[in-house]
Design an enzyme around this catalytic site. Structure first.
Site, PDB file in Angstrom:
ATOM      1  N   SER A 136      -0.356   4.955   8.644  1.00 44.52           N
ATOM      2  CA  SER A 136      -1.533   5.699   7.079  1.00 44.52           C
ATOM      3  C   SER A 136      -3.019   5.559   7.366  1.00 44.52           C
ATOM      4  O   SER A 136      -3.586   4.401   7.407  1.00 44.52           O
ATOM      5  CB  SER A 136      -1.383   4.795   5.588  1.00 44.52           C
ATOM      6  OG  SER A 136      -1.940   5.350   4.165  1.00 44.52           O
ATOM      7  N   LYS A 162      -0.058  10.090   8.711  1.00 48.67           N
ATOM      8  CA  LYS A 162      -0.056  10.455   7.398  1.00 48.67           C
ATOM      9  C   LYS A 162      -1.996   9.962   6.837  1.00 48.67           C
ATOM     10  O   LYS A 162      -2.040   9.484   7.599  1.00 48.67           O
ATOM     11  CB  LYS A 162       0.815   8.898   6.858  1.00 48.67           C
ATOM     12  CG  LYS A 162       0.624   9.104   4.536  1.00 48.67           C
ATOM     13  CD  LYS A 162       1.026   7.996   4.322  1.00 48.67           C
ATOM     14  CE  LYS A 162       0.476   7.696   3.306  1.00 48.67           C
ATOM     15  NZ  LYS A 162       1.358   6.524   2.775  1.00 48.67           N
ATOM     16  N   LYS A 164      -4.550  10.524   3.672  1.00 51.47           N
ATOM     17  CA  LYS A 164      -4.861  10.731   2.712  1.00 51.47           C
ATOM     18  C   LYS A 164      -5.598  12.127   2.547  1.00 51.47           C
ATOM     19  O   LYS A 164      -6.586  12.315   3.238  1.00 51.47           O
ATOM     20  CB  LYS A 164      -5.897   9.272   2.539  1.00 51.47           C
ATOM     21  CG  LYS A 164      -5.237   7.641   2.441  1.00 51.47           C
ATOM     22  CD  LYS A 164      -3.835   8.017   1.867  1.00 51.47           C
ATOM     23  CE  LYS A 164      -3.336   6.473   1.151  1.00 51.47           C
ATOM     24  NZ  LYS A 164      -2.361   6.314   0.283  1.00 51.47           N
ATOM     25  N   ASP A 189      -0.804  12.340   1.919  1.00 49.85           N
ATOM     26  CA  ASP A 189      -0.729  11.041   0.457  1.00 49.85           C
ATOM     27  C   ASP A 189      -1.955  11.497  -0.547  1.00 49.85           C
ATOM     28  O   ASP A 189      -2.532  10.904  -0.299  1.00 49.85           O
ATOM     29  CB  ASP A 189      -0.517   9.785   0.819  1.00 49.85           C
ATOM     30  CG  ASP A 189      -0.129   8.710  -0.148  1.00 49.85           C
ATOM     31  OD1 ASP A 189       0.146   9.285  -1.281  1.00 49.85           O
ATOM     32  OD2 ASP A 189       0.301   8.144   0.330  1.00 49.85           O
ATOM     33  N   GLU A 214       2.718  13.430  -0.087  1.00 50.01           N
ATOM     34  CA  GLU A 214       3.503  12.197  -0.879  1.00 50.01           C
ATOM     35  C   GLU A 214       2.617  12.018  -2.511  1.00 50.01           C
ATOM     36  O   GLU A 214       1.805  12.503  -2.009  1.00 50.01           O
ATOM     37  CB  GLU A 214       2.824  10.949  -0.389  1.00 50.01           C
ATOM     38  CG  GLU A 214       3.605   9.633  -0.816  1.00 50.01           C
ATOM     39  CD  GLU A 214       3.093   8.609   0.322  1.00 50.01           C
ATOM     40  OE1 GLU A 214       2.551   8.194   1.042  1.00 50.01           O
ATOM     41  OE2 GLU A 214       3.507   7.255  -0.527  1.00 50.01           O
ATOM     42  N   ASP A 239       6.161   8.655  -4.480  1.00 48.72           N
ATOM     43  CA  ASP A 239       5.584   6.824  -4.315  1.00 48.72           C
ATOM     44  C   ASP A 239       5.678   6.476  -5.725  1.00 48.72           C
ATOM     45  O   ASP A 239       6.630   5.985  -6.359  1.00 48.72           O
ATOM     46  CB  ASP A 239       4.458   6.847  -3.820  1.00 48.72           C
ATOM     47  CG  ASP A 239       3.954   5.665  -3.248  1.00 48.72           C
ATOM     48  OD1 ASP A 239       4.228   4.726  -3.689  1.00 48.72           O
ATOM     49  OD2 ASP A 239       2.864   5.482  -2.436  1.00 48.72           O
ATOM     50  N   LYS A 263       8.165   0.644  -2.201  1.00 47.46           N
ATOM     51  CA  LYS A 263       7.789  -0.153  -2.249  1.00 47.46           C
ATOM     52  C   LYS A 263       8.733  -1.364  -2.723  1.00 47.46           C
ATOM     53  O   LYS A 263       8.794  -0.847  -3.945  1.00 47.46           O
ATOM     54  CB  LYS A 263       6.368   0.040  -2.485  1.00 47.46           C
ATOM     55  CG  LYS A 263       5.791   0.824  -1.537  1.00 47.46           C
ATOM     56  CD  LYS A 263       4.417   1.358  -1.511  1.00 47.46           C
ATOM     57  CE  LYS A 263       3.474   2.425  -0.808  1.00 47.46           C
ATOM     58  NZ  LYS A 263       1.962   2.647  -1.802  1.00 47.46           N
ATOM     59  N   GLY A 291       3.540   0.797   2.300  1.00 46.42           N
ATOM     60  CA  GLY A 291       2.295  -0.742   2.951  1.00 46.42           C
ATOM     61  C   GLY A 291       1.764  -0.732   1.982  1.00 46.42           C
ATOM     62  O   GLY A 291       1.589   0.550   0.985  1.00 46.42           O
TER      63      GLY A 291
HETATM   64  O1  OSB Z   1      -0.185   4.920  -1.786  1.00 39.76           O
HETATM   65  O2  OSB Z   1       0.709   4.425   0.368  1.00 39.76           O
HETATM   66  C1  OSB Z   1      -0.077   4.873  -0.717  1.00 39.76           C
HETATM   67  C2  OSB Z   1      -2.517   1.595   0.465  1.00 39.76           C
HETATM   68  C3  OSB Z   1      -2.680   1.636  -0.573  1.00 39.76           C
HETATM   69  C4  OSB Z   1      -2.004   1.400  -1.958  1.00 39.76           C
HETATM   70  C5  OSB Z   1      -1.126   3.472  -1.718  1.00 39.76           C
HETATM   71  C6  OSB Z   1      -0.887   3.301  -1.021  1.00 39.76           C
HETATM   72  C7  OSB Z   1      -1.476   2.528   0.225  1.00 39.76           C
HETATM   73  C8  OSB Z   1      -1.235   2.936   1.551  1.00 39.76           C
HETATM   74  C9  OSB Z   1      -1.618   2.014   3.010  1.00 39.76           C
HETATM   75  O3  OSB Z   1      -0.861   3.817   1.513  1.00 39.76           O
HETATM   76  C10 OSB Z   1      -0.231   1.389   3.674  1.00 39.76           C
HETATM   77  C11 OSB Z   1      -0.409   0.382   4.619  1.00 39.76           C
HETATM   78  O4  OSB Z   1      -1.216   0.634   5.706  1.00 39.76           O
HETATM   79  O5  OSB Z   1      -0.195  -0.706   4.132  1.00 39.76           O
HETATM   80 MG    MG Z   2       1.601   6.581  -1.295  1.00 41.70          MG
END
Ligand code: OSB
Ligand code: MG
Length: 371
Positions: A136, A162, A164, A189, A214, A239, A263, A291
């Site tokens: 991510s 992925k 953001k 995402d 996402e 999510d 998660k 994550g």
């Molecule tokens: O939306 O998946 C998410 C990190 C913090 C809060 C929300 C998210 C995320 C990530 C990071 O996308 C995933 C990671 O590398 O731990």
């Molecule tokens: Mg997410």
């Protein structure tokens, strides 16, 4: 199982690189760790995935700390229960606060697996000795920086990227990435940054062949996601708005998503995560492991969960070194050139917690004991 002691610790850990989502930027993580001990001195570790503020969900480090010490720990301490699978039930009277509950519950699973002398992933019923990994990548200061990062992660072997997105960092960025990497498995995402009024923009992403988008809409919404899914080709992945197996069932029935990110913290622990996986597997909906910028303990629990059969898509579980100069577990989590993580065979979470390092990173701790 009868937990006699619950130790809470807050550690401060600095990310090697800031991580930015549509809801904010993080550089210094505050992480609550939980150590549970039973009457025979066996112990287990859990990690709370609550963030530094109530921005991903309502929970944050201090709410998790308070609800754990004042309510959850007393519900668990000294209460005989069949096994880790029953710990969630002990805390049922407290509503929500799933990340706090998960930190205690997952610690109990580690303890139980250690007592049984088996790897946690096998104890949970995992069937994949090696899990598929993606990364991510947060919002960067420039598209060029993003391209560079993607280049590096692909070279390391990661199976999907992925990125953001948020208003102003979406269509053009995706177009730029796609132009440079036409064939990679790519997804976005939004962390709830859009509304249904943005459907035309989200539909415009259809042309980029994304694996999924996402959580584009509100963090607690399913209905509008179902409306959106009817208007776009890209599969919607939920999510934030799936907090339980019941939520997953309803989301699938509504047509709110075609994929679900699981998660541990968001759903309240291993038992509920397995129920989410089961509902999704039954409905033919693929899941993957999300994550939350975890330290090694949370990362180890994620690896164990992701070995369940329904986890068929690459998750956001990646190498320790992407996050930390030094992780708190030994060995650190590493990724194979195939873009996978091999589930460890040692008992419990399968990684040793570096106590001295944890001690030196600790900013506060509190030990709660059974009467
Ligand atoms: O939306 O998946 C998410 C990190 C913090 C809060 C929300 C998210 C995320 C990530 C990071 O996308 C995933 C990671 O590398 O731990
Ligand atoms: Mg997410």
């Amino acid at each position: 199982m009868n937990i006699r002691q619950i130790e809470l610790r807050e550690i401060s850990l600095r990310l090697v690189h800031f991580f930015e989502t549509s809801f904010g930027r993080t550089i210094e993580r505050r992480i609550m760790l939980v150590r549970v001990t039973d009457g025979d001195g066996a112990e287990g570790w859990g990690e709370c995935t609550a963030g530094e503020g109530p921005f991903y969900s309502e929970e944050w480090v201090d709410s998790a700390w308070e609800v754990t010490r004042l309510f959850l720990a007393p519900m668990v301490l000294g209460h005989e229960v069949e096994g880790a699978a029953g710990v969630g039930e002990l805390m049922r009277r407290a509503r929500g606060n799933r990340m706090a509950k998960a930190s205690v519950e997952t610690a109990c699973w580690d303890l139980e697996a250690k007592r049984a002398g088996v790897a946690l992933w096998r104890h949970l019923g995992g069937v994949q000795g090696e899990i598929a990994c993606g990364v991510s990548i947060g919002i960067q200061d420039s598209p060029e920086q993003l391209l560079e990062k993607i280049e590096r992660e692909l070279a390391a072997g990661y199976q999907r990227i992925k990125i953001k997105i948020k208003p102003g960092w979406d269509r053009e960025v995706v177009e730029t990435v796609r132009a440079r990497f036409p064939d990679i498995r790519l997804m976005v995402d939004a962390n709830s940054a859009y509304t249904l009024a943005d459907a035309p923009l989200l539909r415009a992403l259809d042309e980029f062949g994304l694996m999924m988008i996402e959580q584009p809409l509100a963090y607690d919404d399913r209905e509008d996601h179902a409306r959106l899914q009817r208007q776009i080709k890209t599969p919607v992945c939920l999510d934030e708005s799936v907090r339980s197996a019941e939520d997953a069932r309803k989301a699938i029935e509504l047509g709110a998503c075609r994929i679900i990110n699981v998660k541990l913290g968001r759903v309240g622990g291993h038992a509920e995560a397995a129920r989410v996986e089961s509902v999704c597997r039954g409905a033919g909906v693929p899941v993957w492991c999300g994550g939350m910028l975890e330290s090694g303990i949370g990362r180890a629990h994620n690896i164990a969960m992701a070995t369940l059969g329904g986890f068929t898509l690459p998750g956001d579980v990646s190498a320790s070194s992407r996050y930390w100069a030094e992780d708190i577990i030994d060995p650190e989590v590493t990724v194979t050139p195939r873009g996978t993580i091999v589930a460890p065979d040692a008992p419990g979470i399968g990684f040793r917690v570096k106590l001295d390092l944890v001690e030196s990173l600790t900013v506060r701790s509190e030990t709660l004991s059974a009467a």
